[in-house]
Enzyme design. Sequence first.
Site, PDB file in Angstrom:
ATOM      1  N   LYS A 100       0.833  -1.213   0.000  1.00  0.00           N
ATOM      2  CA  LYS A 100       0.000   0.000   0.000  1.00  0.00           C
ATOM      3  C   LYS A 100       0.865   1.258   0.000  1.00  0.00           C
ATOM      4  CE  LYS A 100      -4.344  -1.897   0.900  1.00  0.00           C
ATOM      5  NZ  LYS A 100      -5.647  -1.986   1.479  1.00  0.00           N
ATOM      6  N   LYS A 114      -4.687 -11.389  -7.092  1.00  0.00           N
ATOM      7  CA  LYS A 114      -5.996 -11.648  -6.465  1.00  0.00           C
ATOM      8  C   LYS A 114      -7.065 -10.698  -7.004  1.00  0.00           C
ATOM      9  CE  LYS A 114      -6.266  -8.726  -2.400  1.00  0.00           C
ATOM     10  NZ  LYS A 114      -6.896  -8.519  -1.144  1.00  0.00           N
ATOM     11  N   LYS A 172     -11.399  -5.356  -5.206  1.00  0.00           N
ATOM     12  CA  LYS A 172     -12.437  -4.376  -5.539  1.00  0.00           C
ATOM     13  C   LYS A 172     -11.834  -3.038  -5.923  1.00  0.00           C
ATOM     14  CE  LYS A 172     -13.985  -4.297  -0.668  1.00  0.00           C
ATOM     15  NZ  LYS A 172     -12.802  -4.446   0.066  1.00  0.00           N
TER      16      LYS A 172
HETATM   17  P1  ATP Z   1      -8.973  -4.033  -1.523  1.00  0.00           P
HETATM   18  O1  ATP Z   1      -8.786  -4.940  -2.685  1.00  0.00           O
HETATM   19  O2  ATP Z   1      -9.949  -2.935  -1.755  1.00  0.00           O
HETATM   20  O3  ATP Z   1      -7.684  -3.596  -0.895  1.00  0.00           O
HETATM   21  P2  ATP Z   1     -10.020  -6.370  -0.414  1.00  0.00           P
HETATM   22  O4  ATP Z   1     -10.906  -6.674  -1.561  1.00  0.00           O
HETATM   23  O5  ATP Z   1      -8.803  -7.186  -0.180  1.00  0.00           O
HETATM   24  O6  ATP Z   1      -9.651  -4.853  -0.402  1.00  0.00           O
HETATM   25  P3  ATP Z   1     -10.751  -6.455   2.394  1.00  0.00           P
HETATM   26  O7  ATP Z   1     -11.806  -5.661   3.050  1.00  0.00           O
HETATM   27  O8  ATP Z   1      -9.340  -6.061   2.680  1.00  0.00           O
HETATM   28  O9  ATP Z   1     -10.983  -6.455   0.841  1.00  0.00           O
HETATM   29  O10 ATP Z   1     -10.926  -8.007   2.708  1.00  0.00           O
HETATM   30  C1  ATP Z   1     -12.087  -8.617   3.204  1.00  0.00           C
HETATM   31  C2  ATP Z   1     -11.897 -10.114   3.280  1.00  0.00           C
HETATM   32  O11 ATP Z   1     -11.916 -10.687   1.974  1.00  0.00           O
HETATM   33  C3  ATP Z   1     -10.576 -10.568   3.899  1.00  0.00           C
HETATM   34  O12 ATP Z   1     -10.816 -11.690   4.733  1.00  0.00           O
HETATM   35  C4  ATP Z   1      -9.728 -10.954   2.734  1.00  0.00           C
HETATM   36  O13 ATP Z   1      -8.789 -11.929   3.083  1.00  0.00           O
HETATM   37  C5  ATP Z   1     -10.775 -11.518   1.788  1.00  0.00           C
HETATM   38  N1  ATP Z   1     -10.382 -11.404   0.384  1.00  0.00           N
HETATM   39  C6  ATP Z   1     -10.085 -10.271  -0.283  1.00  0.00           C
HETATM   40  N2  ATP Z   1      -9.803 -10.520  -1.577  1.00  0.00           N
HETATM   41  C7  ATP Z   1      -9.921 -11.867  -1.746  1.00  0.00           C
HETATM   42  C8  ATP Z   1      -9.752 -12.763  -2.855  1.00  0.00           C
HETATM   43  N3  ATP Z   1      -9.433 -12.326  -4.057  1.00  0.00           N
HETATM   44  N4  ATP Z   1      -9.956 -14.086  -2.651  1.00  0.00           N
HETATM   45  C9  ATP Z   1     -10.298 -14.541  -1.441  1.00  0.00           C
HETATM   46  N5  ATP Z   1     -10.473 -13.769  -0.346  1.00  0.00           N
HETATM   47  C10 ATP Z   1     -10.289 -12.444  -0.477  1.00  0.00           C
END
Ligand code: ATP
Length: 335
Positions: free
Chosen positions: A118, A200, A203
Amino acid sequence: MENTAEKRKTVLSAIQPTGIPTLGNYLGALKNWKNMSKDYDCLYAVADLHSLTVRPEPSALRKQTLEMYALLLAIGLDPQESIIFIQSHVPEHSQLAWILNCCTQFGEAARMTQFKDKSEKHPENINVGLFSYPVLMAADILLYQADFVPVGADQKQHLELARNIADRFNTVYGNTFTVPEPFIGKVGASIMSLQDPVHKMSKSDPNPRSFISMLDDDNVIVKKIKSAVTDSEAKVRYAEGKDGINNLMGIYSCCTGKSYEEIEKEFEGKGYGDFKAAVAEAVVNELRPVKEEYHRLMSDKAYLNECAKNGAEKAERLARRTLLKAMKKTGLYML
Ligand code: ATP
Ligand code: LTN
């Protein structure tokens, strides 16, 4: 005789209100939250304090917090059964975070890959909150003496840090916190980008075709899956180097409960077109009831506020107990 009075284990997890969650968030984390809610005492939070690290526009943060809260109910979490709350409504989180900051070494926080990523992506705003983000996360968990923390694979390092902080506090001040275990589902742990399946699904990806939002319309879901990157082998099988197909198989498996073997058999002799159509249908069926319930809930803000208020009260009762214990142990003067 079976001991029916045995205490149930405690589960805690949280998600940041940084936008509508993706299929990755759902299959990697949220779906497990729902599955665990039957067998454990569960607490689930909207981690709004964590989101401040990226300095969202205040009106957007306010709106997205309520949206995320509604989505948690829409996936089927029951506010009577689990404690569902907004992190900033329980001030004990920030209070314990300060105490834990003083039990965390600068070097160990500096090793967190999420902090490094980040900071690289947003060199204009490397704030101290971003640095101590995992310490606040440790406070979220340790306040409730959580045994298990269901998260996606990307959060494993933060969980390891929470365990180290708990261990250190217990060693220095005497046994206070339960040392939590991560709970990382096998198949959905890492859902990858549809366009670049070595990264991964996220969003915050600037290319909306790379992720499926939980609220995407059915026809948008179908289009995105159809245009997902695959390979030239034209054979549905799970293998190294077939990242796109492996990812779609993971998604299909999570939505249908079928094993990889069963999926390979089902699509023997069929092409990627048929396979993608089946994956799209499975995802559409999985998300449709969630979307319907979400829209219904969003039209009843009074109900959502009432649930959030009750959730925060229940959470605070538990959090208060642990915070007072930790304050006493550290020698803070108490009345
Ligand atoms: P951003 O991508 O906006 O940084 P994020 O999508 O990783 O955020 P978070 O709020 O940080 O979202 O994560 C919420 C939950 O979703 C966490 O438990 C994280 O491990 C899980 N997660 C996020 N992305 C994935 C993915 N691609 N596959 C599986 N689990 C995920
Ligand atoms: N950092 C987490 C969100 C989060 C969390 C938590 C997860 C905040 N506090 C406590 C589990 C337990 C993330 O998923 N990005």
